[in-house]
Design a protein around this motif. Structure first.
Motif, PDB file in Angstrom:
ATOM      1  N   GLU A 100       0.814  -1.206   0.000  1.00  0.00           N
ATOM      2  CA  GLU A 100       0.000   0.000   0.000  1.00  0.00           C
ATOM      3  C   GLU A 100       0.856   1.268   0.000  1.00  0.00           C
ATOM      4  OE1 GLU A 100      -2.730  -0.214   3.205  1.00  0.00           O
ATOM      5  OE2 GLU A 100      -3.625  -2.093   2.541  1.00  0.00           O
ATOM      6  N   ILE A 101       1.832   1.319   0.896  1.00  0.00           N
ATOM      7  CA  ILE A 101       2.654   2.522   0.988  1.00  0.00           C
ATOM      8  C   ILE A 101       3.442   2.735  -0.295  1.00  0.00           C
ATOM      9  CG2 ILE A 101       4.633   3.560   2.166  1.00  0.00           C
ATOM     10  CD1 ILE A 101       3.624   2.468   4.754  1.00  0.00           C
ATOM     11  N   ALA A 235       7.357   4.168   7.659  1.00  0.00           N
ATOM     12  CA  ALA A 235       8.345   4.146   6.579  1.00  0.00           C
ATOM     13  C   ALA A 235       9.259   5.355   6.718  1.00  0.00           C
ATOM     14  CB  ALA A 235       7.646   4.157   5.218  1.00  0.00           C
ATOM     15  N   ALA A 236      10.180   5.465   5.787  1.00  0.00           N
ATOM     16  CA  ALA A 236      11.045   6.645   5.714  1.00  0.00           C
ATOM     17  C   ALA A 236      11.277   6.954   4.245  1.00  0.00           C
ATOM     18  CB  ALA A 236      12.376   6.396   6.413  1.00  0.00           C
ATOM     19  N   ALA A 261       8.076  16.008   1.625  1.00  0.00           N
ATOM     20  CA  ALA A 261       7.617  14.770   0.996  1.00  0.00           C
ATOM     21  C   ALA A 261       7.116  13.780   2.047  1.00  0.00           C
ATOM     22  CB  ALA A 261       8.749  14.143   0.181  1.00  0.00           C
ATOM     23  N   ALA A 262       7.824  13.694   3.169  1.00  0.00           N
ATOM     24  CA  ALA A 262       7.407  12.786   4.241  1.00  0.00           C
ATOM     25  C   ALA A 262       6.064  13.206   4.818  1.00  0.00           C
ATOM     26  CB  ALA A 262       8.476  12.748   5.334  1.00  0.00           C
ATOM     27  N   ARG A 263       5.867  14.508   4.980  1.00  0.00           N
ATOM     28  CA  ARG A 263       4.578  14.990   5.496  1.00  0.00           C
ATOM     29  C   ARG A 263       3.445  14.669   4.514  1.00  0.00           C
ATOM     30  NH1 ARG A 263       7.712  19.412   7.581  1.00  0.00           N
ATOM     31  NH2 ARG A 263       7.417  20.567   5.624  1.00  0.00           N
ATOM     32  N   GLU A 264       3.730  14.848   3.216  1.00  0.00           N
ATOM     33  CA  GLU A 264       2.709  14.563   2.208  1.00  0.00           C
ATOM     34  C   GLU A 264       2.311  13.092   2.225  1.00  0.00           C
ATOM     35  OE1 GLU A 264       2.055  14.648  -2.661  1.00  0.00           O
ATOM     36  OE2 GLU A 264       3.884  15.513  -1.787  1.00  0.00           O
ATOM     37  N   LEU A 265       3.302  12.205   2.270  1.00  0.00           N
ATOM     38  CA  LEU A 265       3.002  10.776   2.275  1.00  0.00           C
ATOM     39  C   LEU A 265       2.301  10.373   3.577  1.00  0.00           C
ATOM     40  CD1 LEU A 265       3.083   8.077   0.909  1.00  0.00           C
ATOM     41  CD2 LEU A 265       5.457   7.773   1.674  1.00  0.00           C
ATOM     42  N   SER A 266       2.693  10.971   4.692  1.00  0.00           N
ATOM     43  CA  SER A 266       2.029  10.687   5.972  1.00  0.00           C
ATOM     44  C   SER A 266       0.548  11.057   5.894  1.00  0.00           C
ATOM     45  CB  SER A 266       2.705  11.476   7.106  1.00  0.00           C
ATOM     46  OG  SER A 266       4.041  11.055   7.309  1.00  0.00           O
ATOM     47  N   GLU A 267       0.245  12.180   5.259  1.00  0.00           N
ATOM     48  CA  GLU A 267      -1.151  12.604   5.104  1.00  0.00           C
ATOM     49  C   GLU A 267      -1.927  11.614   4.241  1.00  0.00           C
ATOM     50  OE1 GLU A 267      -1.103  16.557   3.644  1.00  0.00           O
ATOM     51  OE2 GLU A 267      -0.349  17.429   5.523  1.00  0.00           O
ATOM     52  N   HIS A 268      -1.266  11.078   3.203  1.00  0.00           N
ATOM     53  CA  HIS A 268      -1.913  10.075   2.362  1.00  0.00           C
ATOM     54  C   HIS A 268      -2.249   8.816   3.176  1.00  0.00           C
ATOM     55  CE1 HIS A 268      -1.477  12.491  -1.087  1.00  0.00           C
ATOM     56  NE2 HIS A 268      -0.230  12.170  -1.420  1.00  0.00           N
ATOM     57  N   LEU A 269      -1.465   8.551   4.214  1.00  0.00           N
ATOM     58  CA  LEU A 269      -1.685   7.377   5.062  1.00  0.00           C
ATOM     59  C   LEU A 269      -2.682   7.674   6.189  1.00  0.00           C
ATOM     60  CD1 LEU A 269       1.974   6.022   5.376  1.00  0.00           C
ATOM     61  CD2 LEU A 269       0.137   5.115   3.939  1.00  0.00           C
ATOM     62  N   GLY A 270      -3.196   8.882   6.212  1.00  0.00           N
ATOM     63  CA  GLY A 270      -4.198   9.217   7.218  1.00  0.00           C
ATOM     64  C   GLY A 270      -3.680   9.875   8.463  1.00  0.00           C
ATOM     65  N   TYR A 271      -2.402  10.302   8.437  1.00  0.00           N
ATOM     66  CA  TYR A 271      -1.808  10.968   9.615  1.00  0.00           C
ATOM     67  C   TYR A 271      -1.893  12.469   9.418  1.00  0.00           C
ATOM     68  CZ  TYR A 271       1.608  12.461  13.078  1.00  0.00           C
ATOM     69  OH  TYR A 271       2.224  13.069  14.143  1.00  0.00           O
ATOM     70  N   HIS A 272      -2.459  13.147  10.422  1.00  0.00           N
ATOM     71  CA  HIS A 272      -2.626  14.597  10.318  1.00  0.00           C
ATOM     72  C   HIS A 272      -2.095  15.327  11.556  1.00  0.00           C
ATOM     73  CE1 HIS A 272      -5.003  14.029   6.706  1.00  0.00           C
ATOM     74  NE2 HIS A 272      -5.724  13.142   7.355  1.00  0.00           N
ATOM     75  N   GLY A 273      -1.333  14.609  12.366  1.00  0.00           N
ATOM     76  CA  GLY A 273      -0.783  15.227  13.568  1.00  0.00           C
ATOM     77  C   GLY A 273       0.590  15.787  13.334  1.00  0.00           C
ATOM     78  N   HIS A 274       1.265  16.072  14.421  1.00  0.00           N
ATOM     79  CA  HIS A 274       2.634  16.582  14.364  1.00  0.00           C
ATOM     80  C   HIS A 274       3.526  15.610  15.094  1.00  0.00           C
ATOM     81  CE1 HIS A 274       1.363  20.434  12.734  1.00  0.00           C
ATOM     82  NE2 HIS A 274       0.401  20.439  13.643  1.00  0.00           N
TER      83      HIS A 274
END
Length: 277
Positions: A100-101, A235-236, A261-274
């Protein structure tokens, strides 16, 4: 006169292959797999006698298998009953991340390469290694990046350092107990726990990790952690480039691109925190 047709075969090609594969089966390894599948069917766990009866495996054999699975973290014993072990969570996450990732990461990697003009890559944690699962090549003929499927040590790779800093931070002493001899790939490779701790603290402070010619001479890399919806590092993502192009002066610039890029991919995975770690 037409030749007689070939007689129909009673078995399919797949069944022939399966029959041939049976010769190489390790019986107790198969039994261990059957046991794991059985444990996955219930949240209440099973006693050794229950497992043996259900799968028709001798009790003594079942006990030996369960002892081995428990030792490896694939099973655990709670109040006399066995259930699936914690290591399977990591393996399951890795399996999901690898599919998925990777799909979600491809356009992010492409944009990262376009922004930096360098090779971008994605890695997932795999036990005590960093597993490269996707690569977006730089347009430059001189490239310096591992290919998908490559396992890199954590202490000297940029993605590995991200995992050490944001995923395994509380386990550094466990991963590198006293007397551990780490591979010194280049003169710049940090190989002691004290050096690794200093590097980890620096990584956590700036948000991205740096491989400064520590894995391969003449190659510099930066990476940042990618978070899943539960807030855990999944992931990294990073970039790899020759030092002639990726100079020390460009580290902050490259780090900023990787963090975005890491923030963008994290958002795609459903993460919206800090990142609170």
């Amino acid at each position: 006169m037409k030749p007689a047709p070939f007689p129909a075969k009673s078995t399919s090609a797949a069944s022939v292959v399966d029959a041939g594969a049976e010769r190489y089966v390790i019986p107790n390894l198969r039994n261990a797999c059957r046991i794991l599948k059985l444990l996955g069917r219930s949240t209440e766990g099973y006693k050794v006698a229950d497992i043996a009866r259900e799968l028709k495996i001798p009790v003594t054999t079942t006990l030996r298998i369960m002892s081995t699975l428990t030792l490896e973290g694939l099973a655990r014993k709670v109040e006399g009953r066995f259930e699936l072990g914690p290591i399977l969570i990591q393996l399951g996450n890795a399996a999901l991340a690898g599919t998925e990732i990777r799909e979600l990461a491809q356009p992010v990697l492409l944009r990262l390469t376009q922004a930096t003009d360098e090779t971008a890559h994605l890695a997932i944690p795999c036990d005590d290694r960093s597993l490269i699962v996707a690569v977006q090549d730089s347009p430059h003929p001189l490239r310096a990046a591992s290919r998908p499927g490559f396992l890199a040590e954590l202490h000297c790779s940029s993605t590995g350092k991200s995992f050490l800093s944001f995923l395994h931070y509380e386990r550094l002493a466990e991963l590198y107990p006293a007397g551990t001899k780490l591979t010194k790939r280049t003169p710049h490779t940090r190989t002691t726990l004290a050096e690794i701790r200093r590097e980890v603290e620096a990584t956590r402070k700036r948000g991205y990790s740096l491989d400064d010619e520590e894995f391969n001479p003449g190659v510099r890399c930066v990476a940042a952690p990618v978070y899943a919806s539960d807030g855990k590092v999944a992931a990294a993502i990073g970039i790899t480039a020759a030092t002639v192009r990726f100079t020390r002066e460009r580290i902050p610039e490259m780090g900023a691109h990787v963090l975005a890029a890491a923030r963008e991919l994290s958002e795609h995975l459903g993460y919206h925190g800090h990142e609170s770690s």
